[in-house]
Design a protein around this motif. Structure first.
Motif, PDB file in Angstrom:
ATOM      1  N   ILE A 143       0.846  -2.290  23.012  1.00 32.76           N
ATOM      2  CA  ILE A 143       2.793  -1.996  22.232  1.00 32.76           C
ATOM      3  C   ILE A 143       2.362  -2.250  20.492  1.00 32.76           C
ATOM      4  O   ILE A 143       3.311  -2.246  20.336  1.00 32.76           O
ATOM      5  CB  ILE A 143       3.659  -3.404  22.522  1.00 32.76           C
ATOM      6  N   SER A 144       1.747  -3.462  20.634  1.00 33.70           N
ATOM      7  CA  SER A 144       1.419  -4.162  19.882  1.00 33.70           C
ATOM      8  C   SER A 144       1.103  -2.944  18.314  1.00 33.70           C
ATOM      9  O   SER A 144       1.242  -2.889  17.009  1.00 33.70           O
ATOM     10  CB  SER A 144       0.235  -5.468  19.036  1.00 33.70           C
ATOM     11  N   GLY A 145       0.023  -2.157  19.046  1.00 38.82           N
ATOM     12  CA  GLY A 145      -0.325  -1.207  17.741  1.00 38.82           C
ATOM     13  C   GLY A 145       0.949   0.100  17.261  1.00 38.82           C
ATOM     14  O   GLY A 145       1.282  -0.221  16.137  1.00 38.82           O
TER      15      GLY A 145
ATOM     16  N   LYS B 247       3.818   3.604  29.422  1.00 37.52           N
ATOM     17  CA  LYS B 247       2.300   3.031  28.884  1.00 37.52           C
ATOM     18  C   LYS B 247       1.490   2.000  29.278  1.00 37.52           C
ATOM     19  O   LYS B 247       0.274   2.661  29.835  1.00 37.52           O
ATOM     20  CB  LYS B 247       3.373   1.665  27.433  1.00 37.52           C
ATOM     21  N   PHE B 248       1.941   1.321  30.763  1.00 41.83           N
ATOM     22  CA  PHE B 248       1.065   0.620  31.606  1.00 41.83           C
ATOM     23  C   PHE B 248       0.236   1.490  32.227  1.00 41.83           C
ATOM     24  O   PHE B 248      -0.725   1.495  32.927  1.00 41.83           O
ATOM     25  CB  PHE B 248       1.561  -1.062  32.433  1.00 41.83           C
ATOM     26  N   PHE B 249       1.464   2.906  33.453  1.00 43.54           N
ATOM     27  CA  PHE B 249       0.036   2.946  34.040  1.00 43.54           C
ATOM     28  C   PHE B 249      -0.956   4.266  33.359  1.00 43.54           C
ATOM     29  O   PHE B 249      -1.881   4.192  33.564  1.00 43.54           O
ATOM     30  CB  PHE B 249       1.396   3.932  34.936  1.00 43.54           C
ATOM     31  N   ALA B 250      -0.355   4.823  31.592  1.00 46.58           N
ATOM     32  CA  ALA B 250      -1.395   5.060  30.950  1.00 46.58           C
ATOM     33  C   ALA B 250      -2.350   4.221  30.561  1.00 46.58           C
ATOM     34  O   ALA B 250      -3.921   5.244  30.997  1.00 46.58           O
ATOM     35  CB  ALA B 250      -0.268   6.085  29.781  1.00 46.58           C
TER      36      ALA B 250
ATOM     37  N   PHE C 247       3.455  -9.446  22.756  1.00 45.46           N
ATOM     38  CA  PHE C 247       4.529 -10.665  21.455  1.00 45.46           C
ATOM     39  C   PHE C 247       3.873 -10.744  19.712  1.00 45.46           C
ATOM     40  O   PHE C 247       4.609 -11.828  19.061  1.00 45.46           O
ATOM     41  CB  PHE C 247       4.204 -11.748  21.693  1.00 45.46           C
ATOM     42  N   SER C 248       3.581  -9.028  19.650  1.00 42.06           N
ATOM     43  CA  SER C 248       2.650  -9.995  18.284  1.00 42.06           C
ATOM     44  C   SER C 248       2.957  -8.074  18.214  1.00 42.06           C
ATOM     45  O   SER C 248       3.794  -7.296  18.526  1.00 42.06           O
ATOM     46  CB  SER C 248       1.005 -10.272  18.053  1.00 42.06           C
TER      47      SER C 248
END
Lengths: 311, 291
Positions: free
Chosen positions: B91-93, B117-120, B193-194
């Motif tokens: 996510i941060s990326g 995203k999580f499954f990937a 968070f970032s």
């Protein structure tokens, strides 16, 4: 005409800062709606709320007659957007980026169709180049191709000419005009560049400190008969005295050390120039100041709010 | 959702950074295999030194199964770093590249976006372990051959028959995949968070290091929290290599001494994964995208 966007008493509070304050406006089908304000006025926050990136503190947004919060997915299927910098995946090519975002928008397009989209923004020759070697202008054009790839009804462009060279700015302007006139799209475009909005917008909203200052038809705001002309000559005192004696005296506004100001219709500027040259007054510069620019600076520096006028 | 998942996989495997982990694992395994190929006998003599007076061990001790066990013990401590490199960037990326705002203006829900995203990232994690299994197990079997496996535990030794080992590795790698998915979930949770990847990667690794220290320290005050730390349960793959013994103190083929420990650890890891992903969805759905 029916409203495409209806915003009612929209507010956004970030801790102690009120970014948008009780903002209401509506955009009709086919409008090119100019959203003007200085940096930090609340334009981007409003646009992000329209795209559901930021949740409003209070207020209501309806797009295509549907509530944004409850029909987000359905609404976004018909919206294309570029928000500030058009960042895409730098390790993918222009074509791969376009294909990826087309899929995300629910479109399964052929390579030929995708290439046509890139052709439209002048990137067909660079389709297979990775984006990391693209200039800012090329990225901006790719961002616009991505915004348009699923043939949206509503296009939202937040500062689309940021970082572009004059040719790039002209290209974007022409594209917006084409999308409006030929493809009958409704476009919301924000900018702090007044000259850009003047050339494309049919309606304008000016906001300052999160509040609406004025909303109305662009033709009323960009009144050419009220153009301020700045003039400088070799001898400004002599020029002022000559103008006072001439038929132009009724247009004179003020004299400063560096220049003279007149308020007249834009179309009379060549005649004024010819008269000054004929009188051998040594014209150095003569240029029109946008009427909206004057108005904009006036309303955003004062702290007045909500004055709506009709066509 | 399926389409989103495919797009996320496409993005992961199109990035060069993704392959750093695969190269790093190949290099580490190659180093261990080379070392044991050259000096395996000396290594075995050193390990078995204490038992040489009480046990007569014959056969190929440094075989493929044994080498794989050594590699797993060495590497499973470091693999979380490689997992964090990708998971904590998920996510941060996007936020850092500026693509997050573009993605979230598309007609997809934030929950769908996160789950895809999580499954990937889970597929990436599993791919990394499959790669590790190929190199550590199959290549070691080819390089060192196969035989019974002889393992030294804290105060006893275990001998596992050649034919009884392979399925244990399948179980161990599956369990390791679950443990690494927990690490991926942690990185994923912190990633939201970032707006740059360094913070979540460092934070993920810091949490793993602190929890590992707490899990391994034998200080009574920490014993209360130990059973709830995911790091305590990440090493439960070793249970697959502990066998029951009969009255004659001979190992029972096909048995696991404490299967309940594996089930308990797997459950706790699963609870961590579900909790972290639920928390990610909860916070991310409330988040204003300002990047």
């Amino acid at each position: 005409m029916s409203n495409i966007i209806t915003v009612t008493e929209l507010s956004k509070q970030f801790k102690q800062i009120t970014a948008v304050n009780q903002l209401s406006f509506s955009i009709e089908q086919g409008d090119v709606y100019g959203f003007l304000g200085q940096n930090g006025a609340g334009k981007s926050t409003t646009i992000r709320m329209l795209l559901s990136l930021i949740k409003p503190t209070t207020g209501n947004i309806e797009i295509f007659g549907l509530n944004l919060q409850s029909h987000r997915k359905k609404i976004l299927q018909q919206v294309g957007s570029v928000i500030e910098k058009p960042d895409v995946y730098s390790y993918l090519s222009a074509l791969q980026n376009l294909q990826l975002f087309a899929k995300l928008s629910g479109m399964q397009l052929t390579k030929k169709t995708l290439m046509q989209q890139l052709e439209r923004v002048g990137l067909a020759q660079r389709a297979n180049d990775t984006v990391k070697i693209f200039s800012q202008g090329m990225k901006q054009r790719l961002g616009i191709a991505i915004a348009l790839v699923h043939n949206p009804t509503l296009i939202i462009l937040d500062e689309p000419t940021n970082g572009l060279d004059p040719q790039g700015i002209a290209d974007i302007r022409n594209l917006i005009l084409h999308l409006s006139k030929e493809d009958k799209k409704t476009i919301l475009v924000s900018s702090h560049l007044l000259t850009e909005i003047e050339q494309i917008a049919s309606k304008v909203l000016i906001i300052d400190k999160g509040k609406k200052v004025i909303e109305g038809a662009a033709s009323d705001l960009f009144d050419p008969s009220q153009t301020i002309v700045e003039l400088s000559t070799i001898d400004n005192d002599a020029a002022w005295n000559w103008l006072l004696q001439s038929e132009w005296s009724k247009y004179l506004l003020k004299k400063s050390k560096a220049s003279l100001s007149l308020k007249l219709n834009k179309i009379h500027i060549p005649q004024l120039n010819a008269a000054l040259v004929k009188a051998e007054l040594g014209v150095i510069t003569i240029y029109p100041k946008n009427s909206l620019e004057n108005y904009f600076l006036q309303v955003t520096s004062e702290n007045q709010h909500v004055e709506t006028f009709s066509n | 959702m399926w389409k989103l998942f495919q797009i996320e996989l496409y993005k992961i495997f199109k990035r060069r950074r993704t392959y750093i982990a695969f190269i790093a694992i190949a290099a580490l395994i190659a180093v261990v295999q080379l070392g044991l190929k050259v000096d395996g006998k000396e290594y075995a003599a050193f390990v078995m030194a204490d038992l040489s007076n009480t046990l007569q061990i014959s056969g190929n001790i440094i075989n493929g199964y044994f080498v794989c066990y050594v590699i797993l013990q060495l590497l499973l401590v470091h693999v979380p770093l490689l997992i964090a490199l990708i998971a904590a960037d998920m996510i941060s990326g996007e936020s850092n590249m500026g693509t997050l705002r573009l993605l979230l203006t598309k007609p997809i829900s934030r929950t769908e976006f996160l789950l895809a995203k999580f499954f990937a990232s889970t597929v990436y994690t599993v791919s990394l372990l499959v790669w590790m299994a190929i190199l550590a197990l199959f290549v070691s079997m080819w390089l060192f051959g196969t035989d019974d496996m002889f393992l030294l535990k804290n105060n006893y030794a275990v001998q596992i028959e050649n034919a009884d080992i392979f399925w244990r590795y399948i179980g161990a790698f599956c369990f390791a995949a679950l443990a690494m998915t927990t690490v991926a979930s942690l990185g994923f949770f912190l990633s939201q968070f970032s707006e740059n990847s360094i913070g979540p990667i460092v934070a993920t690794m810091s949490i793993i290091i602190i929890c590992t220290i707490l899990s391994t320290m034998s200080i009574p005050i920490f014993n209360i929290i130990k059973p709830y730390l995911f790091t305590t349960h990440m090493v439960a793959w070793k249970e697959f290599f502990d066998l029951k013994v009969n009255d004659a103190n001979i190992t029972i083929k096909g048995s696991i001494q404490h299967p309940e420990k594996i089930i308990q650890s797997a459950t706790i890891l699963l609870v961590h994964i579900v909790a972290l992903i639920t928390a990610t969805i909860y916070f991310f759905n409330k988040k204003d995208i300002l990047s």
